[in-house]
Design a protein around this motif. Structure first.
Motif, PDB file in Angstrom:
ATOM      1  N   ASP A  75       0.826  -1.204   0.000  1.00  0.00           N
ATOM      2  CA  ASP A  75       0.000   0.000   0.000  1.00  0.00           C
ATOM      3  C   ASP A  75       0.861   1.256   0.000  1.00  0.00           C
ATOM      4  O   ASP A  75       0.494   2.269  -0.607  1.00  0.00           O
ATOM      5  N   VAL A  76       1.997   1.214   0.692  1.00  0.00           N
ATOM      6  CA  VAL A  76       2.913   2.355   0.687  1.00  0.00           C
ATOM      7  C   VAL A  76       3.457   2.586  -0.718  1.00  0.00           C
ATOM      8  O   VAL A  76       3.530   3.729  -1.202  1.00  0.00           O
ATOM      9  N   ALA A  77       3.845   1.481  -1.380  1.00  0.00           N
ATOM     10  CA  ALA A  77       4.345   1.598  -2.742  1.00  0.00           C
ATOM     11  C   ALA A  77       3.264   2.103  -3.693  1.00  0.00           C
ATOM     12  O   ALA A  77       3.528   2.919  -4.581  1.00  0.00           O
ATOM     13  N   GLN A  78       2.034   1.636  -3.509  1.00  0.00           N
ATOM     14  CA  GLN A  78       0.935   2.085  -4.357  1.00  0.00           C
ATOM     15  C   GLN A  78       0.652   3.568  -4.155  1.00  0.00           C
ATOM     16  O   GLN A  78       0.350   4.297  -5.113  1.00  0.00           O
ATOM     17  N   TYR A  79       0.782   4.027  -2.914  1.00  0.00           N
ATOM     18  CA  TYR A  79       0.589   5.453  -2.635  1.00  0.00           C
ATOM     19  C   TYR A  79       1.649   6.287  -3.352  1.00  0.00           C
ATOM     20  O   TYR A  79       1.355   7.367  -3.884  1.00  0.00           O
TER      21      TYR A  79
END
Length: 475
Positions: free
Chosen positions: A286-290
């Motif tokens: 999710d951090v990477a997607q953000y």
């Protein structure tokens, strides 16, 4: 170990002598550190996001965009598989310019109301905002081509405006040291600030949508020979208030001039709005997607300001955005902790036994050495746990940034300045490794008597690296 940096420098025969004399200048300090983390990178797994996979398997960049994107969708008779890439790009540019030119004579177009003096003042406002609140973005913007610099700063100012909404709500809500804004009665005192944040975000969403909707309506009215007017006084009042925002006016002009894709702007706002209520992301993915939804989309738009809309450039920008998004999460660890948030996602936090108490003990130990033996053991344990989680996140960020550097030759020369933010991320990685991945080290988060001197030296070093990258065309 070979040094491929000089081999990738494309220069004219007249500048070969100059480049030979600059051989020592172009030896990147990042190349020296690359061998030291090769073992870590060999085991690191890249974050494969749905958007990246989709871009990698899509024949053309225009096909990536949804059918609802205005100024980016080709007519049905344009078949990407039946004609060449150059022809497709020319037809896309002609179609986009035709749509904008047909609507430029409408009453909502900036050309009628947007004077040269007002445009100059709005640009100055955007530059000052970016310089004050995004110094790295400001330094990169100074090296952008003159034809794209105004649009670049408009995009960066817009990004600052959107990113600051959450921070402003936290200050109003009074979050601190693990608190989520609860009052004495156990009620959510941050509710009003959250509502205010969502209203501000909705204001921007409506304002951006209005730019594209009005252009579409004006285009339709031109074809039908009718005029487009506001439906009621409320809409007219909202339109008038939006026209008084200098950042929005400058962004409107950038959209009008360069035909920026609505979808990328929309994804930035959607990601920022979801982040308003995030205290800690559940998964590292999710951090990477953000990072993909925010930083990468800003890079896509920056590439559009210089006229680059191709798949290979997007792949490089996507890697840079993911890497910078992860590093931004690490860089904000201290600030987020003061707001009751944890930048380490839950899966990594559970893996390395990192909690909010761990963050506070590690931070206290970075500032002051505990006197008690038991506290020293707890502080050392907390620092090691946080260091392990930081190292794992930094390794993935390194993987994406180094992969972007390896593939940067696929980006046209005029688009290389848009990749300059990668230099900022690589410099932070070097600084992080120098302090053994202590993300709360005073030299990284500031504070102390030498903080000003360290920041000045870091900025001078960054300016040197950015200048060298701008000269050589590679980072």
């Amino acid at each position: 170990m070979t040094l491929p940096l000089l081999n990738r420098v494309r220069c004219s025969s007249n500048s070969l002598g100059t480049m030979k004399s600059m051989s020592q200048l172009t030896r990147s300090p990042f190349l020296k550190s690359r061998s030291t983390i090769s073992a870590a990178l060999s085991t690191a797994k890249p974050i494969i996001l749905p958007t990246q996979h989709h871009r990698a398997t899509t024949p053309g960049r225009v096909r990536v965009r949804s059918s609802s994107d205005y100024h980016s969708v080709l007519p049905l008779q344009y078949n990407a598989t039946a004609i060449g890439t150059d022809t497709l790009r020319q037809q896309s540019q002609h179609h986009r310019q035709r749509r904008w030119s047909s609507s430029s004579s409408a009453s909502n177009s900036p050309s009628d109301e947007y004077t040269a003096e007002q445009r100059k003042q709005d640009h100055k406002h955007c530059v000052e905002m970016v310089q004050t609140r995004d110094m790295e973005g400001y330094l990169c913007g100074l090296l952008m081509p003159s034809s794209a610099r105004e649009a670049y700063f408009a995009l960066r100012a817009f990004n600052v405006e959107i990113a600051s909404i959450k921070d402003a709500s936290q200050l109003i809500g009074g979050r601190s040291r693990g608190s989520r804004g609860m009052d004495e009665g156990g009620n959510n005192a941050a509710g009003d600030s959250s509502l205010a944040s969502r209203l501000r975000m909705q204001w921007w969403r409506d304002a951006i949508a209005e730019i594209y909707d009005n252009a579409r309506d004006n285009d339709n009215s031109q074809s039908k020979g009718t005029s487009s007017q506001p439906k009621d006084s409320i809409l007219s009042s909202l339109t008038s208030s939006r026209k008084r925002n200098p950042t929005l006016r400058s962004l409107h002009h950038a959209i009008h001039t360069h035909g920026l894709t609505h979808r990328f702007l929309r994804r930035i706002m959607e990601a920022r709005e979801v982040d308003l209520e995030v205290v800690q992301y559940e998964r590292f993915r999710d951090v990477a997607q953000y990072g993909e939804d925010t930083v990468s989309n800003v890079l896509y738009l920056s590439l559009e300001t210089v006229g680059i809309r191709d798949e290979a450039s997007d792949v490089v920008a996507s890697d840079i955005g993911v890497g910078l998004g992860i590093l931004t999460a690490l860089r904000s660890t201290g600030f987020r902790a003061t707001q009751g948030e944890c930048s380490i996602p839950s899966d990594l936090a559970a893996k390395h036994s990192v909690s909010m108490d761990t963050l506070w003990r590690a931070w206290d130990a970075s500032i002051n050495t505990p006197d008690d033996v038991n506290k020293m053991d707890e502080a050392a344990s907390s620092q090691e746990a946080l260091r392990n989680a930081t190292r794992e996140m930094a390794d993935i960020a390194s993987f994406h940034l180094y992969r972007a550097r390896d593939n940067q030759s696929s980006v046209p020369k005029e688009g290389r300045p848009c990749l300059l933010p990668a230099v900022c991320g690589l410099q932070y990685l070097n600084s992080l490794k120098e302090v053994n991945y202590d993300v709360l080290h005073p030299s990284l988060v500031g504070g102390g008597e030498s903080a000003a001197g360290l920041e000045r030296r870091r900025r001078l070093g960054l300016m040197f690296l950015l200048g060298r990258t701008w000269l050589t065309g590679t980072f």
